[in-house]
Write an enzyme that holds these catalytic residues in place. Structure first.
Site, mmCIF file in Angstrom:
data_model
loop_
_atom_site.group_PDB
_atom_site.id
_atom_site.type_symbol
_atom_site.label_atom_id
_atom_site.label_comp_id
_atom_site.label_asym_id
_atom_site.label_seq_id
_atom_site.Cartn_x
_atom_site.Cartn_y
_atom_site.Cartn_z
ATOM 1 N N ASP A 130 0.845 -1.195 0.000
ATOM 2 C CA ASP A 130 0.000 0.000 0.000
ATOM 3 C C ASP A 130 0.881 1.245 0.000
ATOM 4 O OD1 ASP A 130 -2.316 -1.513 0.187
ATOM 5 O OD2 ASP A 130 -2.649 -1.123 2.315
ATOM 6 N N ARG A 183 -1.510 -0.677 -8.490
ATOM 7 C CA ARG A 183 -2.881 -0.306 -8.120
ATOM 8 C C ARG A 183 -2.953 1.221 -8.160
ATOM 9 N NH1 ARG A 183 -3.869 -0.995 -2.134
ATOM 10 N NH2 ARG A 183 -4.430 -3.168 -2.513
#
Ligand SMILES: Cc1cc2nc3c(=O)[nH]c(=O)nc-3n(C[C@H](O)[C@H](O)[C@H](O)COP(=O)(O)OP(=O)(O)OC[C@H]3O[C@@H](n4cnc5c(N)ncnc54)[C@H](O)[C@@H]3O)c2cc1C
Length: 309
Positions: A130, A183
């Site tokens: 992340d 992402r």
């Protein structure tokens, strides 16, 4: 104003301890968080998988303050990989580097993330790193691009970029050229106007531009948004270019826009839902409220309704 206050509160550790003990807050958070244990999280993933939705498990916890905590988090994440393999879940794992000791130095985080990735590689299960606040962006990309991606490859490790940062367009070009799996999200942290677009219209426009680039040229990108206008744009783009639907996936958060999630799957798109779990749910919960302060009224309303039943 409310968004800024909620993001500020998300970083307050004293409030964290208080809120965790509060039953109403726990019930409110349960809309977004799959539970406090790995058993509860695995059960939530099975429910998603039954609806043909893939998942990414995230053990909540960020900004640990000592090496023992960071190593314990790494061990717990290794256990998640084992559970995914044993239960044959359609699931990968997401992690925040601050949970593995990023604030305490590069050596500690490297030791922990490599331990996780060695295990991920043995099992053939993907780990997504992340992206956190902008103070960590360069260090995160350096570790990913110079060490982790070359050592483990794109089937085992991928990264996240945020369209609210000015720098992201050039990061995306570089990551596509390297062949990394990305992402794309808008970004969830409170960032200064020196590094991030203050206007939502610019964040959305950049997202659309980067989404098109990634879907056309990136290896299996994750398009992480609940923004219907952007999702419609993505659909039109892949249709106009004849891009097969298995070349990318949409990604959404657990408990957010379930209607849209199910519709996308019915239409034949791939969808992965990010499923956070664990005892450290407070900062995550506050960021979700900050994204849509109307959730506060929604959650208070549903908790009250359940309370009078
Ligand atoms: C799978 C996934 C992974 C992510 N990983 C990261 C990461 O690594 N780093 C990072 O900084 N951010 C991450 N995010 C969060 C992201 O940056 C945004 O903060 C979040 O997705 C909200 O932005 P949006 O694109 O949905 O658009 P927005 O413009 O915020 O929202 C569009 C619409 O979506 C709905 N919606 C959005 N949020 C909510 C909510 N909380 N509750 C109810 N409805 C909502 C509303 O209908 C809203 O009108 C991730 C998001 C997803 C989906």
């Amino acid at each position: 104003m409310l968004r800024t206050t909620l993001l500020y509160l998300s970083e307050q550790k004293q409030i964290n301890a208080f809120v965790r003990r509060n039953a109403l807050a726990r019930r409110g958070a349960s809309r977004f968080v799959a539970g406090e244990t790995l058993d509860e999280a695995a059960a939530a993933v099975r429910v998603l998988n039954a609806k043909k939705i893939s998942a990414s498990l995230d053990l909540l916890g960020e900004s640990v303050t000592n090496a023992a905590e960071a190593r314990a988090a790494a061990s717990a994440i290794v256990d998640i990989f084992d559970r995914i393999a044993t239960d044959k879940l359609d699931c990968n794992v997401s992690v925040k580097l601050t949970q593995l000791g990023f604030d305490l130095g590069d050596d500690l985080v490297r030791e922990n993330v490599r331990r996780i990735l060695d295990h991920a590689k043995r099992l053939g299960i993907f780990l997504r790193i992340d992206m956190e606040g902008s103070a960590l962006t360069q260090r995160t990309l350096d570790l990913f691009e110079r060490e982790l991606f070359p050592a483990y490859g794109r089937d085992i490790v991928g990264i996240v970029v945020q369209s609210y940062l000015f720098r992201t367009a050039s990061d995306v070009d570089r990551l596509i050229a390297a062949g990394a799996r990305v992402r794309l999200c808008k970004g969830a942290y409170k960032e200064p106007a020196t590094v991030a677009f203050p206007a939502k219209a610019d964040v959305d426009r950049t997202f659309a531009e980067l989404m098109e680039k990634l879907v056309e040229r990136g290896p299996y990108p994750g398009i992480a948004t609940h923004d219907e206008a952007l999702i419609e744009r993505a659909k039109r783009f892949v249709q106009s270019k004849g891009i097969p639907l298995d070349r990318f996936e949409f990604q959404m958060l657990n408990g957010v826009r379930r209607d849209l999630q199910e519709r996308l799957v019915q239409e034949g798109y791939r969808l992965r839902v990010y499923v956070p779990f664990g005892t450290q749910w407070y900062p995550y919960f506050m960021r979700r409220l900050a994204e849509r302060p109307a959730n506060i009224a929604f959650i208070v309303g549903s908790v009250l309704k359940e309370g009078v039943r």
